[in-house]
Design a protein around this motif. Structure first.
Motif, mmCIF file in Angstrom:
data_model
loop_
_atom_site.group_PDB
_atom_site.id
_atom_site.type_symbol
_atom_site.label_atom_id
_atom_site.label_comp_id
_atom_site.label_asym_id
_atom_site.label_seq_id
_atom_site.Cartn_x
_atom_site.Cartn_y
_atom_site.Cartn_z
ATOM 1 N N PHE A 173 3.539 19.152 -10.266
ATOM 2 C CA PHE A 173 2.752 19.405 -11.478
ATOM 3 C C PHE A 173 3.320 18.517 -12.583
ATOM 4 N N ASN A 174 2.934 17.256 -12.534
ATOM 5 C CA ASN A 174 3.549 16.239 -13.390
ATOM 6 C C ASN A 174 3.292 16.463 -14.871
ATOM 7 N N ARG A 175 2.228 17.196 -15.228
ATOM 8 C CA ARG A 175 1.874 17.299 -16.639
ATOM 9 C C ARG A 175 2.907 18.085 -17.446
ATOM 10 N N ARG A 176 3.704 18.889 -16.769
ATOM 11 C CA ARG A 176 4.809 19.548 -17.461
ATOM 12 C C ARG A 176 5.771 18.513 -18.064
ATOM 13 N N PHE A 177 5.803 17.323 -17.467
ATOM 14 C CA PHE A 177 6.759 16.306 -17.872
ATOM 15 C C PHE A 177 6.156 15.275 -18.826
ATOM 16 N N ASP A 178 4.885 15.442 -19.164
ATOM 17 C CA ASP A 178 4.289 14.586 -20.181
ATOM 18 C C ASP A 178 5.071 14.769 -21.482
ATOM 19 N N PRO A 179 5.529 13.699 -22.108
ATOM 20 C CA PRO A 179 6.369 13.857 -23.309
ATOM 21 C C PRO A 179 5.710 14.670 -24.414
#
Length: 330
Positions: A119-125
């Motif tokens: 769930f890459n969007r957790r890591f969106d700055p």
């Protein structure tokens, strides 16, 4: 140095291969795909070796695998890789079947190997900054969350037919984002879905336009909106709290704004999620490497993946029946 095998050589695998090779503490050593020529092409591009999936999983010199294969293979590959003693980063969702995903969770627990779901969007700055500000109490307690995820165009019908549907394939990112921001899953899920973009999507048994309302035990609300047709692309999050609001808007292709007597014009948003979230994919991989090499807990767990899939299951059922669904019943 974390040695990595990449399972899958499609579009998303290219994104992950870029992140793996750019990280100073990981090395891509092997790539597999059900089409050997695809594995050979991607492996050659990044200085790796094309091998079979079975060879990669069995190789004790490979520390971790990244699973970027079709969804219906995820649970089997997670289990095989963890049995072989490897750390795993697997693309979402865990499986098309919630029961199979839960079985995978139980089986992996026996191996005690680390698994992270992508769930890459957790890591969106920007989203991470919103979460940090919320947790710091900068707007008081969250009360209502709004998530907008509009893709510029639908994927091919062949993909739609095997994707598990919009709620499991596309909105599952937003379900996880809601859990991330709100601190846990909701109590009830209410969904409506329709087919407005392409009749072929409806004929394939899916929807292309949907809205979901999540309600929480303490009365908070989250609303998620998806469509597979927004020619400009649209990715936004807004949280209203007891003392103010936090917002993350679209990212533009550039920051220039032209103001004249004719009006004010700015660049359109970054079109597609692959471009929009490239920094998030890199940060995601960095977080995985840090956890895998330090022995610390993965920042996004297999439990998180199962929780989001349960919400997708509830949304699918709600959209079909026209009734709210208690998540506990799923």
């Amino acid at each position: 140095m974390l040695t990595v095998g990449l399972l899958g050589a499609g579009r998303i695998a290219l994104v992950h291969a870029t992140a793996i090779t750019a990280h100073p503490e990981s090395k891509l050593v092997a790539v597999s795909d059900y089409l050997p020529e695809n594995a050979q092409k991607l492996a050659a591009q990044f200085g790796a070796e094309a091998r079979s999936t079975e060879e990669i999983i069995a190789d004790p010199a490979i520390d971790a695998v990244l699973i970027a294969t079709p969804t219906n293979t995820h649970s089997d590959l997670i289990e095989a890789a963890t049995r072989a003693g490897k750390a795993v980063l697997c693309e979402k969702p865990v499986d098309l079947s919630l029961d199979r995903a839960r079985a995978c969770l139980a089986n992996v627990g026996e191996s005690q190997q680390p698994v992270m779901i992508g769930f890459n969007r957790r890591f969106d700055p920007n989203f991470a900054a919103l979460k940090g500000a919320l947790d710091a109490g900068e707007i008081g307690k969250s009360e209502i969350l709004a998530i907008t995820s509009y893709d510029p165009a639908p994927p091919p019908i062949e993909y739609i037919k095997v994707s598990g549907g919009l709620f499991r394939d596309m909105m599952i990112h937003d379900f996880d984002m809601a859990n991330f921001i709100m601190g846990g899953p909701p109590v009830t899920v209410s969904a409506v879905g329709t087919c407005l973009v392409d009749p072929a999507i409806g004929e394939a048994g899916d929807v292309d336009t949907a809205a979901v309302t999540l309600t929480y035990a303490d009365g908070r609300i989250a609303v998620i909106r998806n469509t597979r047709r927004a020619g400009y692309g649209d990715q936004r999050v807004e949280v209203q709290g007891s003392e103010g609001m936090l917002q993350v808007g679209n990212l533009g292709e550039n920051l220039m704004v032209k103001s004249t007597a004719a009006g004010v014009v700015s660049a359109k948003p970054v079109l597609f999620f692959l471009e929009r979230y490239m920094p998030a994919y890199a940060a995601e991989w960095g977080a995985f490497v840090a956890a895998a090499t330090s022995g610390e807990a993965m920042p996004v767990t297999l439990e998180d993946g199962v929780a989001a899939l349960a919400m997708a299951e509830a949304a699918t059922k709600s959209a079909q029946t026209g009734q709210p669904v208690n998540l506990a019943d799923i």
